[in-house]
Write a protein that holds these residues in place. Structure first.
Motif, PDB file in Angstrom:
ATOM      1  N   THR A  80      61.994  71.770  36.260  1.00 11.21           N
ATOM      2  CA  THR A  80      61.793  70.579  35.436  1.00 11.21           C
ATOM      3  C   THR A  80      63.098  70.163  34.777  1.00 11.21           C
ATOM      4  O   THR A  80      63.989  70.983  34.536  1.00 11.21           O
ATOM      5  N   VAL A  81      63.188  68.864  34.494  1.00 12.67           N
ATOM      6  CA  VAL A  81      64.347  68.308  33.795  1.00 12.67           C
ATOM      7  C   VAL A  81      63.825  67.543  32.586  1.00 12.67           C
ATOM      8  O   VAL A  81      62.884  66.749  32.699  1.00 12.67           O
ATOM      9  N   ARG A  82      64.445  67.792  31.445  1.00 11.46           N
ATOM     10  CA  ARG A  82      64.019  67.157  30.206  1.00 11.46           C
ATOM     11  C   ARG A  82      64.942  65.984  29.882  1.00 11.46           C
ATOM     12  O   ARG A  82      66.158  66.147  29.786  1.00 11.46           O
ATOM     13  N   PHE A  83      64.366  64.782  29.751  1.00  6.03           N
ATOM     14  CA  PHE A  83      65.099  63.596  29.324  1.00  6.03           C
ATOM     15  C   PHE A  83      64.670  63.297  27.883  1.00  6.03           C
ATOM     16  O   PHE A  83      63.685  62.587  27.638  1.00  6.03           O
ATOM     17  N   GLY A  84      65.426  63.893  26.949  1.00  8.12           N
ATOM     18  CA  GLY A  84      65.017  63.890  25.551  1.00  8.12           C
ATOM     19  C   GLY A  84      64.944  62.510  24.927  1.00  8.12           C
ATOM     20  O   GLY A  84      64.067  62.248  24.097  1.00  8.12           O
ATOM     21  N   GLN A  85      65.840  61.600  25.291  1.00  6.19           N
ATOM     22  CA  GLN A  85      65.831  60.275  24.683  1.00  6.19           C
ATOM     23  C   GLN A  85      64.573  59.494  25.029  1.00  6.19           C
ATOM     24  O   GLN A  85      64.100  58.684  24.236  1.00  6.19           O
ATOM     25  N   LEU A  86      64.027  59.732  26.228  1.00  5.83           N
ATOM     26  CA  LEU A  86      62.819  59.033  26.648  1.00  5.83           C
ATOM     27  C   LEU A  86      61.560  59.838  26.363  1.00  5.83           C
ATOM     28  O   LEU A  86      60.449  59.319  26.515  1.00  5.83           O
ATOM     29  N   GLY A  87      61.743  61.111  25.982  1.00  7.10           N
ATOM     30  CA  GLY A  87      60.582  61.962  25.761  1.00  7.10           C
ATOM     31  C   GLY A  87      59.848  62.287  27.050  1.00  7.10           C
ATOM     32  O   GLY A  87      58.628  62.453  27.057  1.00  7.10           O
ATOM     33  N   ILE A  88      60.610  62.390  28.166  1.00  8.12           N
ATOM     34  CA  ILE A  88      60.013  62.618  29.486  1.00  8.12           C
ATOM     35  C   ILE A  88      60.494  63.958  30.028  1.00  8.12           C
ATOM     36  O   ILE A  88      61.696  64.271  29.975  1.00  8.12           O
ATOM     37  N   THR A  89      59.576  64.726  30.542  1.00  6.99           N
ATOM     38  CA  THR A  89      59.900  65.939  31.301  1.00  6.99           C
ATOM     39  C   THR A  89      59.284  65.791  32.669  1.00  6.99           C
ATOM     40  O   THR A  89      58.060  65.621  32.797  1.00  6.99           O
ATOM     41  N   LEU A  90      60.108  65.826  33.711  1.00 10.59           N
ATOM     42  CA  LEU A  90      59.579  65.629  35.068  1.00 10.59           C
ATOM     43  C   LEU A  90      60.051  66.756  35.979  1.00 10.59           C
ATOM     44  O   LEU A  90      61.047  67.426  35.715  1.00 10.59           O
ATOM     45  N   THR A  91      59.299  66.933  37.050  1.00 11.95           N
ATOM     46  CA  THR A  91      59.653  67.930  38.057  1.00 11.95           C
ATOM     47  C   THR A  91      60.604  67.285  39.045  1.00 11.95           C
ATOM     48  O   THR A  91      60.267  66.293  39.715  1.00 11.95           O
ATOM     49  N   SER A  92      61.793  67.819  39.129  1.00  8.86           N
ATOM     50  CA  SER A  92      62.835  67.240  39.967  1.00  8.86           C
ATOM     51  C   SER A  92      62.709  67.745  41.401  1.00  8.86           C
ATOM     52  O   SER A  92      62.571  68.958  41.635  1.00  8.86           O
ATOM     53  N   ALA A  93      62.750  66.829  42.358  1.00  9.89           N
ATOM     54  CA  ALA A  93      62.692  67.203  43.771  1.00  9.89           C
ATOM     55  C   ALA A  93      63.911  68.049  44.150  1.00  9.89           C
ATOM     56  O   ALA A  93      63.800  68.997  44.932  1.00  9.89           O
ATOM     57  N   TRP A  94      65.056  67.701  43.599  1.00  6.72           N
ATOM     58  CA  TRP A  94      66.273  68.473  43.900  1.00  6.72           C
ATOM     59  C   TRP A  94      66.163  69.889  43.356  1.00  6.72           C
ATOM     60  O   TRP A  94      66.497  70.850  44.043  1.00  6.72           O
ATOM     61  N   PHE A  95      65.692  70.020  42.149  1.00 10.58           N
ATOM     62  CA  PHE A  95      65.518  71.337  41.552  1.00 10.58           C
ATOM     63  C   PHE A  95      64.441  72.131  42.296  1.00 10.58           C
ATOM     64  O   PHE A  95      64.583  73.346  42.528  1.00 10.58           O
ATOM     65  N   LEU A  96      63.372  71.437  42.682  1.00  9.18           N
ATOM     66  CA  LEU A  96      62.275  72.105  43.374  1.00  9.18           C
ATOM     67  C   LEU A  96      62.754  72.708  44.689  1.00  9.18           C
ATOM     68  O   LEU A  96      62.332  73.796  45.090  1.00  9.18           O
ATOM     69  N   LYS A  97      63.655  72.015  45.334  1.00 14.26           N
ATOM     70  CA  LYS A  97      64.146  72.474  46.634  1.00 14.26           C
ATOM     71  C   LYS A  97      65.257  73.519  46.505  1.00 14.26           C
ATOM     72  O   LYS A  97      65.299  74.478  47.296  1.00 14.26           O
ATOM     73  N   ASN A  98      66.137  73.372  45.513  1.00 15.34           N
ATOM     74  CA  ASN A  98      67.363  74.167  45.503  1.00 15.34           C
ATOM     75  C   ASN A  98      67.502  75.150  44.350  1.00 15.34           C
ATOM     76  O   ASN A  98      68.370  76.028  44.403  1.00 15.34           O
ATOM     77  N   LEU A  99      66.704  75.026  43.301  1.00 19.36           N
ATOM     78  CA  LEU A  99      66.918  75.860  42.132  1.00 19.36           C
ATOM     79  C   LEU A  99      66.740  77.349  42.449  1.00 19.36           C
ATOM     80  O   LEU A  99      67.633  78.163  42.201  1.00 19.36           O
TER      81      LEU A  99
END
Length: 960
Positions: free
Chosen positions: A176-195
């Protein structure tokens, strides 16, 4: 317009059955059994049809394939049998780990396509590539784990890598990646594949690329770290902590072997040690070789997958997102030049130009003593840091900062939730980048602390890229510790402010004596405050002018850097001082204007009647002899001359404004106010123009204004008034030739006297006699003009007794009675007679007073003591006799503009500076300064003329 217009059509508007004709810039129809190509600018055959001919555009002929050969080859020109089915495009398809073969080794087309299985056994270890066109050696982790190209259970397949279930893998990562200014936490496709794969490869195999990729994902997540989370930074920290045995790189404790350097450490107070404990080992100067005046920044760049790209010099403008010329981009790294760049960039351009994020490790290059080139790591202060609540990368308290190393400009990768080819849901942009250079305190050789890169990111929710935009900025600032300068300024202000209090008290005491009052009342307090306002304005003016010239001289003229300009935020106190100086000086100027408009003035006519004339007595019918009337024209003439010199100054205001503007804008002195190291008066059209320094701007304009005014005063006093025209001295001479003295009272019991009694007895004479009188005076055949015998002293400061003042006021009341209520006046004729009688009475009284007729109101003449002249006050109080002080400097000009040039000049300088600081325009400041001069001159002339007519009984119609 209709004759040269055409409809706007785009390839996307054409649909499947049409193509975009690039010659017509319009959609055209495709032929039978055809559809639009992927690019949109031509037609291709529909599935099940092969191309017979193709000349581009719609010039395509298609032919249906036979039933037994329903597939079409990859190039679209032939039909072929597909044993394992067709794709949606009508092409042959194969299973996983198989490659499609349509031609033999010598290029002959096969009737039936073949699906060749890649041999994954120990002899070849091959598998199909990503496109399915050829067999390649399978990834090494597959071979290590399974001795084949298969990663079946219980082995773990992640990110294209195979890991054994028995291996000690790092914890399961959270993609997951946290975008604090927008208050959004989303599951990143790049992270899901490579983390997970990057963390595992880095942990198990110390794979350098995988470790870099893991570090990049941590940076994309704003260096977030939590003890309860296993996100990218949590995995990085897990590996960092558990690989201490591998040692460190380049003796840097925070740089672990095989890992990227992301943090400086989380010990409280470490940031201040990093930024201030060591000095950068290079001496910088403003004048010298290119190496001495340029900051040689260099960055190691990596792609998101962790591959090293190249070393990049920052002079290429890689950190400046705003487009500009190469000359202006490289100017950002000229030492001492404050650089600012900002612009608005559309989201669509960002997505186009930064499809793949680039990560940077920034260094500052320098030469060692042995000639070897070295790099100094530049720390990064990420204002969006999501490390822990303990560290807040805001404010000026370094002890709460957590410094990092790696950064990026644009991240369009981590915000993609699924298909990596689609638009990201969120992008992150470095909207504000600042490189801060701090000078070491008390250095004389241009020594600086390590630079600091401060970066702030903006999260953008992608909705309509064509209409969305982001404001970005890049700046390079230079600063030094200004606390010592501030302390010195405060001390100076305190000392001079205290002296101003004493000086104001002395002025108030002198004013009290001149008003003939010894009671301390509310008026006395107000007068003290007015005196103190003027003196404190002078204190602020001296401090600000001195400060401005100090920075101008020492910053622009230095070779080895020892001082740097205050930052705009550090100039606020300076601007406040200027505002205070202007406000207080304006108050003093208005008080001066009011006092000059309320002076008491009377013209003493010494002319006596020449003989007698016959005059009819009204109402009696009798003719009697009477004294011949004395002409009033001489009095009118002197009154007009006095009226003209009321606003004469020691300088020419129009020339002053134009000269200052000429030197600033035409000669180029304004360029000295730029926040760069150049002392040149010219700038090239292609060169970068640094922002203005308000301190330098004030220093340049004030120095020019004072210098030109000083030269004007010297010119007028030494040359013009001596050889051309001296209106003040000529007025005194004119009084003497007109046989008229001027009696002035600026205070109740203090004023000035101009002795204009003619040495020839009469001035109301013809031209011949006037010329004879002038000739006799030139040949010293008559007495001297002075009040005392055998002296030339014609001007005096007078301190009159209370009794004299009361007698003057009694007569003066009848002079001003015509302004009383109409019911108190008998008629206009009687009013005129009363005024005329009062005028004659005043004239007779003052002339007899000068002639020592009134022994009870007599006066003495003496010289002022030196201390009295310095302090501007009188020690002796005129109790029984008035005192006339000899004056050789025409001090009566104190009631005119001429005698208050210092106040007027300072007010003009401050007015010009205030307008300029508010508008950043010397032209507008010059125009408004001249306008205010003319407005106040008009007010002074108009109201002064009314006061003159009121106090002297000269009809205002004769004042022209």
């Amino acid at each position: 317009a209709r004759g040269f217009s055409l409809p706007l059509q785009r390839p996307a508007d054409c649909g499947d059955a049409r193509y975009f004709d690039i010659s017509r810039l319009a959609c055209g129809p495709c032929g039978a059994h055809q559809r639009q190509s992927a690019g949109g600018s031509s037609c291709v055959c529909q599935p099940g049809y092969r191309m017979v001919s193709s000349n581009g555009g719609s010039s395509v002929i298609c032919e249906k394939c036979p039933e037994n050969m329903s597939g079409v080859t990859q190039d679209g020109w032939n039909c072929i049998t597909c044993p394992k089915g067709l794709t949606s495009e009508g092409k042959c398809k194969c299973l996983n780990n198989e490659i499609l073969v349509e031609r033999s080794i010598d290029g002959i087309l096969l009737n039936e396509a073949l699906c060749m299985h890649c041999n994954g056994s120990e002899q070849s270890f091959s598998a199909s590539d990503a496109s399915g066109n050829r067999c390649v050696r399978c990834e090494q982790t597959f071979i290590n784990v399974s001795k084949s190209c298969d990663c079946s259970s219980p082995n773990i397949l992640t990110g294209g890598l195979c890991f054994s279930a028995s291996d000690s893998l790092p914890p399961k990562g959270v993609a997951t990646v946290r975008f604090g200014q927008l208050g959004i936490t989303l599951t990143s496709a790049w992270f899901l594949k490579n983390l997970q794969s990057s963390a595992s490869a880095c942990w198990l195999y110390s794979n350098l690329t995988a470790c870099q990729a893991l570090g990049n994902m941590c940076v994309m997540n704003m260096n977030s770290l939590s003890s309860s989370s296993t996100d990218a930074c949590g995995l990085f920290q897990y590996i960092y902590v558990n690989t201490a045995r591998l040692g460190i790189v380049h003796s840097i404790a925070f740089w672990r072997h095989n890992l990227p350097w992301l943090y400086y450490g989380d010990q409280p107070g470490l940031a201040s040690q990093v930024l201030e404990a060591n000095h950068f080992p290079t001496i910088f100067s403003f004048k010298g070789t290119d190496k001495d005046v340029k900051l040689q920044f260099i960055a190691a760049s990596f792609d998101a997958a962790g591959n090293f790209l190249k070393w990049q010099n920052l002079e290429g403008g890689i950190l400046q997102l705003c487009p500009d010329t190469q000359t202006k981009l490289s100017a950002a790294y000229a030492f001492g030049t404050t650089y600012q760049q900002s612009c608005k960039i559309s989201v669509s351009k960002i997505l186009l130009d930064f499809a793949n994020p680039i990560f940077y490790d920034l260094f500052l290059e320098y030469n060692g003593d042995n000639g070897q080139q070295y790099l100094w790591a530049v720390p990064v202060l990420n204002l969006n840091l999501q490390y822990s609540e303990m560290f807040v990368n805001q404010g000026s308290n370094m002890n709460n900062w957590l410094l990092t190393r790696r950064f990026f400009l644009v991240d369009t990768l981590s915000g993609k939730e699924n298909d990596l080819g689609k638009l990201p849901r969120v992008i992150r942009i470095a909207s504000k980048i600042t490189i801060s250079i701090r000078l070491v305190s008390h250095t004389q050789r241009g020594t600086i602390y390590p630079p600091l890169l401060t970066i702030a990111y903006t999260d953008v929710l992608v909705q309509n890229p064509e209409t969305q935009s982001v404001m970005v900025s890049f700046s390079v600032s230079y600063e030094m510790n200004q606390s010592e300068a501030q302390i010195q300024t405060d001390i100076t202000l305190g000392v001079l402010g205290g002296l101003a209090v004493l000086w104001s008290l002395l002025k108030t005491a002198g004013w009290k004596r001149r008003t003939g009052s010894s009671i301390i009342d509310l008026q006395t307090v107000l007068k003290f405050l007015l005196f103190y306002a003027g003196d404190l304005a002078n204190v602020f003016f001296v401090i600000t002018v001195g400060t401005g010239i100090y920075w101008l001289v020492f910053f622009k003229a230095q070779q080895f850097v020892s001082v740097l300009l205050p930052l705009p935020s550090q100039e606020e106190d300076f601007v406040t001082y200027i505002a205070c100086a202007f406000s207080l000086k304006a108050l003093q100027f208005l008080q001066l204007l009011v006092s000059q408009l309320a002076i008491d003035i009377f013209f003493i006519d010494w002319e006596r009647p020449k003989g007698k004339v016959l005059k009819a007595v009204e109402g009696e019918g009798v003719i009697k002899s009477a004294a011949a009337p004395v002409s009033i024209w001489r009095t009118y003439f002197i009154a007009n001359e006095w009226n003209e010199i009321q606003t004469v100054r020691k300088i020419n205001p129009l020339f002053q404004v134009l000269a200052v503007l000429f030197f600033l804008e035409v000669v180029g002195f304004s360029n000295l106010a730029l926040m760069d190291s150049s002392s040149s008066l010219t700038r090239g059209s292609e060169s970068y123009i640094a922002p203005w320094s308000r301190i330098l701007r004030f220093g340049v304009s004030a120095a020019l204004w004072l210098a030109i005014a000083f030269l004007q005063i010297i010119f007028f006093s030494v040359f013009y008034e001596r050889f051309v025209e001296d209106k003040i001295s000529q007025f005194v001479d004119l009084c003497c030739m007109s046989n008229i003295s001027v009696f002035l009272l600026s205070h109740s019991c203090f004023g000035y006297y101009i002795h204009g009694r003619s040495v020839h007895g009469h001035a109301d004479t013809n031209m011949e006699e006037m010329n004879i009188n002038l000739k006799r005076e030139a040949e010293n055949l008559c007495s001297q003009r002075g009040l005392l015998p055998n002296t030339d002293g014609q001007t005096f400061q007078i301190s009159i007794s209370r009794k004299m003042r009361l007698h003057y006021d009694r007569i003066h009341e009848t002079l001003t009675r015509k302004r009383g209520p109409a019911r108190l006046l008998d008629s206009s004729a009687n009013t005129f007679e009363q005024s005329t009688r009062a005028y004659n009475t005043m004239n007779k009284f003052l002339s007899s007073f000068i002639d020592h007729v009134h022994k009870e109101m007599d006066y003495i003449v003496k010289d002022k003591l030196l201390l009295e002249r310095i302090l501007g006050m009188e020690f002796m109080e005129p109790i029984e006799k008035s005192i006339f002080y000899n004056d050789e400097g025409h001090s009566f000009s104190d009631v005119l503009y001429y005698g208050n040039e210092t106040t007027l000049l300072i007010f003009d300088v401050l007015f010009f500076s205030i307008v300029d600081l508010a508008s950043q325009s010397f032209v507008l400041a010059a125009i408004l300064t001249y306008l205010q001069q003319e407005i106040f001159r008009f007010i002074r002339n108009t109201l002064g003329q009314k006061n003159l007519a009121s106090k002297t009984l000269v009809d205002e119609r004769f004042l022209i």
